[in-house]
Motif scaffolding. Structure first.
Motif, PDB file in Angstrom:
ATOM      1  N   GLY A  78       0.812  -1.205   0.000  1.00  0.00           N
ATOM      2  CA  GLY A  78       0.000   0.000   0.000  1.00  0.00           C
ATOM      3  C   GLY A  78       0.850   1.261   0.000  1.00  0.00           C
ATOM      4  N   GLN A  79       1.921   1.250   0.780  1.00  0.00           N
ATOM      5  CA  GLN A  79       2.817   2.409   0.831  1.00  0.00           C
ATOM      6  C   GLN A  79       3.474   2.653  -0.526  1.00  0.00           C
ATOM      7  OE1 GLN A  79       5.518   1.570   4.092  1.00  0.00           O
ATOM      8  NE2 GLN A  79       3.822   1.115   5.466  1.00  0.00           N
ATOM      9  N   ALA A  80       3.890   1.554  -1.187  1.00  0.00           N
ATOM     10  CA  ALA A  80       4.507   1.691  -2.507  1.00  0.00           C
ATOM     11  C   ALA A  80       3.496   2.205  -3.527  1.00  0.00           C
ATOM     12  CB  ALA A  80       5.075   0.342  -2.955  1.00  0.00           C
ATOM     13  N   GLN A  81       2.245   1.727  -3.432  1.00  0.00           N
ATOM     14  CA  GLN A  81       1.207   2.174  -4.352  1.00  0.00           C
ATOM     15  C   GLN A  81       0.913   3.653  -4.160  1.00  0.00           C
ATOM     16  OE1 GLN A  81      -0.339   0.080  -6.827  1.00  0.00           O
ATOM     17  NE2 GLN A  81      -0.764   2.154  -7.550  1.00  0.00           N
ATOM     18  N   VAL A 161     -22.971  -0.511   3.703  1.00  0.00           N
ATOM     19  CA  VAL A 161     -21.691  -0.607   3.017  1.00  0.00           C
ATOM     20  C   VAL A 161     -21.832  -1.556   1.835  1.00  0.00           C
ATOM     21  CG1 VAL A 161     -19.269  -1.311   3.216  1.00  0.00           C
ATOM     22  CG2 VAL A 161     -20.408  -0.172   5.142  1.00  0.00           C
ATOM     23  N   LEU A 162     -21.550  -1.063   0.646  1.00  0.00           N
ATOM     24  CA  LEU A 162     -21.492  -1.904  -0.555  1.00  0.00           C
ATOM     25  C   LEU A 162     -20.034  -1.975  -1.001  1.00  0.00           C
ATOM     26  CD1 LEU A 162     -24.493  -0.780  -2.814  1.00  0.00           C
ATOM     27  CD2 LEU A 162     -24.222  -2.961  -1.665  1.00  0.00           C
ATOM     28  N   SER A 163     -19.559  -3.178  -1.308  1.00  0.00           N
ATOM     29  CA  SER A 163     -18.166  -3.302  -1.720  1.00  0.00           C
ATOM     30  C   SER A 163     -18.027  -4.171  -2.953  1.00  0.00           C
ATOM     31  CB  SER A 163     -17.304  -3.849  -0.578  1.00  0.00           C
ATOM     32  OG  SER A 163     -17.769  -5.111  -0.141  1.00  0.00           O
ATOM     33  N   ALA A 164     -16.974  -3.903  -3.716  1.00  0.00           N
ATOM     34  CA  ALA A 164     -16.664  -4.633  -4.946  1.00  0.00           C
ATOM     35  C   ALA A 164     -15.672  -5.750  -4.645  1.00  0.00           C
ATOM     36  CB  ALA A 164     -16.085  -3.675  -5.976  1.00  0.00           C
ATOM     37  N   THR A 165     -15.516  -6.646  -5.607  1.00  0.00           N
ATOM     38  CA  THR A 165     -14.555  -7.743  -5.462  1.00  0.00           C
ATOM     39  C   THR A 165     -13.442  -7.698  -6.497  1.00  0.00           C
ATOM     40  OG1 THR A 165     -15.865  -9.205  -6.882  1.00  0.00           O
ATOM     41  CG2 THR A 165     -16.317  -9.282  -4.509  1.00  0.00           C
ATOM     42  N   GLU A 166     -13.594  -6.847  -7.536  1.00  0.00           N
ATOM     43  CA  GLU A 166     -12.641  -6.857  -8.646  1.00  0.00           C
ATOM     44  C   GLU A 166     -11.950  -5.500  -8.765  1.00  0.00           C
ATOM     45  OE1 GLU A 166     -12.206  -9.770 -10.046  1.00  0.00           O
ATOM     46  OE2 GLU A 166     -13.880 -10.588  -8.893  1.00  0.00           O
ATOM     47  N   HIS A 167     -10.801  -5.364  -8.096  1.00  0.00           N
ATOM     48  CA  HIS A 167     -10.038  -4.124  -8.176  1.00  0.00           C
ATOM     49  C   HIS A 167      -8.763  -4.287  -8.995  1.00  0.00           C
ATOM     50  CE1 HIS A 167     -12.440  -3.757  -4.426  1.00  0.00           C
ATOM     51  NE2 HIS A 167     -12.561  -2.502  -4.797  1.00  0.00           N
ATOM     52  N   GLY A 168      -8.549  -5.496  -9.518  1.00  0.00           N
ATOM     53  CA  GLY A 168      -7.312  -5.745 -10.250  1.00  0.00           C
ATOM     54  C   GLY A 168      -6.126  -5.956  -9.340  1.00  0.00           C
ATOM     55  N   PHE A 169      -6.384  -6.213  -8.059  1.00  0.00           N
ATOM     56  CA  PHE A 169      -5.316  -6.445  -7.094  1.00  0.00           C
ATOM     57  C   PHE A 169      -4.914  -7.916  -7.081  1.00  0.00           C
ATOM     58  CE2 PHE A 169      -7.504  -3.032  -4.270  1.00  0.00           C
ATOM     59  CZ  PHE A 169      -6.962  -2.022  -5.040  1.00  0.00           C
ATOM     60  N   PRO A 170      -3.700  -8.213  -6.605  1.00  0.00           N
ATOM     61  CA  PRO A 170      -3.383  -9.603  -6.262  1.00  0.00           C
ATOM     62  C   PRO A 170      -4.352 -10.099  -5.192  1.00  0.00           C
ATOM     63  CG  PRO A 170      -1.393  -8.254  -6.277  1.00  0.00           C
ATOM     64  CD  PRO A 170      -2.555  -7.311  -6.398  1.00  0.00           C
ATOM     65  N   SER A 171      -4.507 -11.422  -5.085  1.00  0.00           N
ATOM     66  CA  SER A 171      -5.534 -11.993  -4.211  1.00  0.00           C
ATOM     67  C   SER A 171      -5.402 -11.529  -2.763  1.00  0.00           C
ATOM     68  CB  SER A 171      -5.486 -13.521  -4.275  1.00  0.00           C
ATOM     69  OG  SER A 171      -4.203 -13.994  -3.899  1.00  0.00           O
ATOM     70  N   SER A 177      -8.729  -5.638   0.993  1.00  0.00           N
ATOM     71  CA  SER A 177      -9.777  -4.681   0.661  1.00  0.00           C
ATOM     72  C   SER A 177     -11.086  -5.068   1.332  1.00  0.00           C
ATOM     73  CB  SER A 177      -9.953  -4.608  -0.856  1.00  0.00           C
ATOM     74  OG  SER A 177     -11.045  -3.776  -1.206  1.00  0.00           O
ATOM     75  N   GLN A 178     -11.429  -6.349   1.308  1.00  0.00           N
ATOM     76  CA  GLN A 178     -12.655  -6.803   1.963  1.00  0.00           C
ATOM     77  C   GLN A 178     -12.570  -6.647   3.477  1.00  0.00           C
ATOM     78  OE1 GLN A 178     -15.549  -7.467   0.560  1.00  0.00           O
ATOM     79  NE2 GLN A 178     -14.529  -6.940  -1.360  1.00  0.00           N
ATOM     80  N   ASP A 179     -11.382  -6.879   4.031  1.00  0.00           N
ATOM     81  CA  ASP A 179     -11.200  -6.675   5.473  1.00  0.00           C
ATOM     82  C   ASP A 179     -11.449  -5.211   5.838  1.00  0.00           C
ATOM     83  OD1 ASP A 179     -10.541  -9.344   5.710  1.00  0.00           O
ATOM     84  OD2 ASP A 179      -8.365  -8.986   5.736  1.00  0.00           O
ATOM     85  N   PHE A 180     -10.956  -4.316   4.997  1.00  0.00           N
ATOM     86  CA  PHE A 180     -11.193  -2.888   5.233  1.00  0.00           C
ATOM     87  C   PHE A 180     -12.687  -2.570   5.183  1.00  0.00           C
ATOM     88  CE2 PHE A 180      -6.736  -1.530   3.630  1.00  0.00           C
ATOM     89  CZ  PHE A 180      -6.262  -1.483   4.925  1.00  0.00           C
ATOM     90  N   GLN A 181     -13.391  -3.159   4.213  1.00  0.00           N
ATOM     91  CA  GLN A 181     -14.822  -2.907   4.083  1.00  0.00           C
ATOM     92  C   GLN A 181     -15.586  -3.448   5.295  1.00  0.00           C
ATOM     93  OE1 GLN A 181     -16.245  -1.036   1.452  1.00  0.00           O
ATOM     94  NE2 GLN A 181     -14.072  -0.642   1.129  1.00  0.00           N
ATOM     95  N   ASN A 182     -15.147  -4.587   5.814  1.00  0.00           N
ATOM     96  CA  ASN A 182     -15.759  -5.116   7.040  1.00  0.00           C
ATOM     97  C   ASN A 182     -15.537  -4.172   8.212  1.00  0.00           C
ATOM     98  OD1 ASN A 182     -16.880  -7.534   6.027  1.00  0.00           O
ATOM     99  ND2 ASN A 182     -14.899  -8.568   6.135  1.00  0.00           N
ATOM    100  N   GLU A 183     -14.352  -3.578   8.276  1.00  0.00           N
ATOM    101  CA  GLU A 183     -14.073  -2.601   9.335  1.00  0.00           C
ATOM    102  C   GLU A 183     -15.002  -1.397   9.214  1.00  0.00           C
ATOM    103  OE1 GLU A 183     -10.085  -1.322   9.964  1.00  0.00           O
ATOM    104  OE2 GLU A 183      -9.253  -3.336   9.711  1.00  0.00           O
ATOM    105  N   LEU A 184     -15.244  -0.946   7.985  1.00  0.00           N
ATOM    106  CA  LEU A 184     -16.140   0.189   7.786  1.00  0.00           C
ATOM    107  C   LEU A 184     -17.543  -0.146   8.286  1.00  0.00           C
ATOM    108  CD1 LEU A 184     -15.095   1.430   4.217  1.00  0.00           C
ATOM    109  CD2 LEU A 184     -14.386   2.323   6.445  1.00  0.00           C
ATOM    110  N   ALA A 185     -18.015  -1.352   7.979  1.00  0.00           N
ATOM    111  CA  ALA A 185     -19.343  -1.758   8.448  1.00  0.00           C
ATOM    112  C   ALA A 185     -19.390  -1.800   9.970  1.00  0.00           C
ATOM    113  CB  ALA A 185     -19.708  -3.121   7.858  1.00  0.00           C
ATOM    114  N   GLY A 186     -18.255  -2.101  10.608  1.00  0.00           N
ATOM    115  CA  GLY A 186     -18.203  -2.160  12.055  1.00  0.00           C
ATOM    116  C   GLY A 186     -18.218  -0.812  12.745  1.00  0.00           C
ATOM    117  N   LEU A 187     -18.206   0.273  11.974  1.00  0.00           N
ATOM    118  CA  LEU A 187     -18.243   1.608  12.571  1.00  0.00           C
ATOM    119  C   LEU A 187     -19.583   1.891  13.249  1.00  0.00           C
ATOM    120  CD1 LEU A 187     -16.491   3.677   9.755  1.00  0.00           C
ATOM    121  CD2 LEU A 187     -15.615   3.302  12.075  1.00  0.00           C
ATOM    122  N   SER A 188     -20.652   1.228  12.790  1.00  0.00           N
ATOM    123  CA  SER A 188     -21.976   1.451  13.356  1.00  0.00           C
ATOM    124  C   SER A 188     -22.555   0.139  13.851  1.00  0.00           C
ATOM    125  CB  SER A 188     -22.918   2.055  12.312  1.00  0.00           C
ATOM    126  OG  SER A 188     -24.249   2.122  12.801  1.00  0.00           O
TER     127      SER A 188
END
Length: 224
Positions: A78-81, A161-171, A177-188
């Protein structure tokens, strides 16, 4: 987040100032609260900051494949990106002034949006101030992320929270990315997280079928 046809602001392009400008815009336009705010991509950071500053005005949130404040810092990848993206975004204003962005806009295929919205999007892409806004907002990411991290909970505000599965990232990065989206859902304590298999980052407003899901999410939060 500030990438429309409005004049450029002299204030820093971080979440704090963008939220304040949105607040001023809504009040000057006499749009009464409470609001259901919808944030896609970096817009997700800005609407979270809006809640942090004006929680009494917000009735609910919808996050469409929202950015996460730790996405550029939590891993070496992520830092390199971020560093790679920052180099590109720092060139955006110069490229726009030279007309490169306009040429690239001509070469892009249709967004799939109906007329006149497709033409408006193409024109925006070619506009110098659009490139300047995108550049300034991305380069302000460290400040934006620090500001958004301060709001660690949304209480029980309705959150979808709606999230995508295809960002062109390595697996492994797709999983992160999905872990981050789960964290966002956990805000409320009053949230729904729906993963749209096969959707990519822009599907939520460009793909007609996925956009319908965005609309459903917004209506459900309005009802809540």
């Amino acid at each position: 987040g500030g990438m429309g046809w409005s004049d450029l602001s002299p204030a820093p392009r971080d979440a704090e100032h963008i939220a304040q400008e949105l607040h001023t815009l809504l009040h000057n336009a006499n749009v009464p609260s409470p609001y259901v705010l919808v944030g896609w991509s970096y817009g997700g950071l800005y609407v979270r900051e809006y809640v942090g500053q004006y929680s009494d005005e917000v009735a609910g949130l919808v996050l469409l494949d929202s950015s996460h404040p730790d996405q550029w810092t939590s891993t070496p990848q992520g830092q390199a990106q971020f560093q790679s993206n920052a180099k590109i975004y720092s060139l955006y204003p110069t490229l726009a002034r030279l007309g490169v962005m306009r040429v690239m806009g001509f070469l892009q295929s249709s967004s799939g949006l109906p007329s006149p919205y497709d033409e408006m999007l193409q024109a925006s892409f070619a506009a110098t101030k659009d490139s300047e806004a995108q550049s300034a907002e991305f380069l302000a990411s460290p400040e934006t992320d620090d500001q958004v991290r301060k709001l660690t909970s949304l209480g029980d505000i309705p959150l979808y929270v709606l999230s995508a599965t295809e960002h062109g990232f390595p697996s492994e990065l797709e999983q992160q990315s999905q872990d981050f989206q789960n964290e966002l859902a956990g805000l409320s304590a009053n949230s729904i997280h729906e993963v749209l298999e096969g959707a990519d980052h822009v599907s939520f407003w460009r793909d007609p079928e996925t956009a319908k899901m965005s609309i459903v999410a917004i209506l459900k939060v309005v009802e809540a």
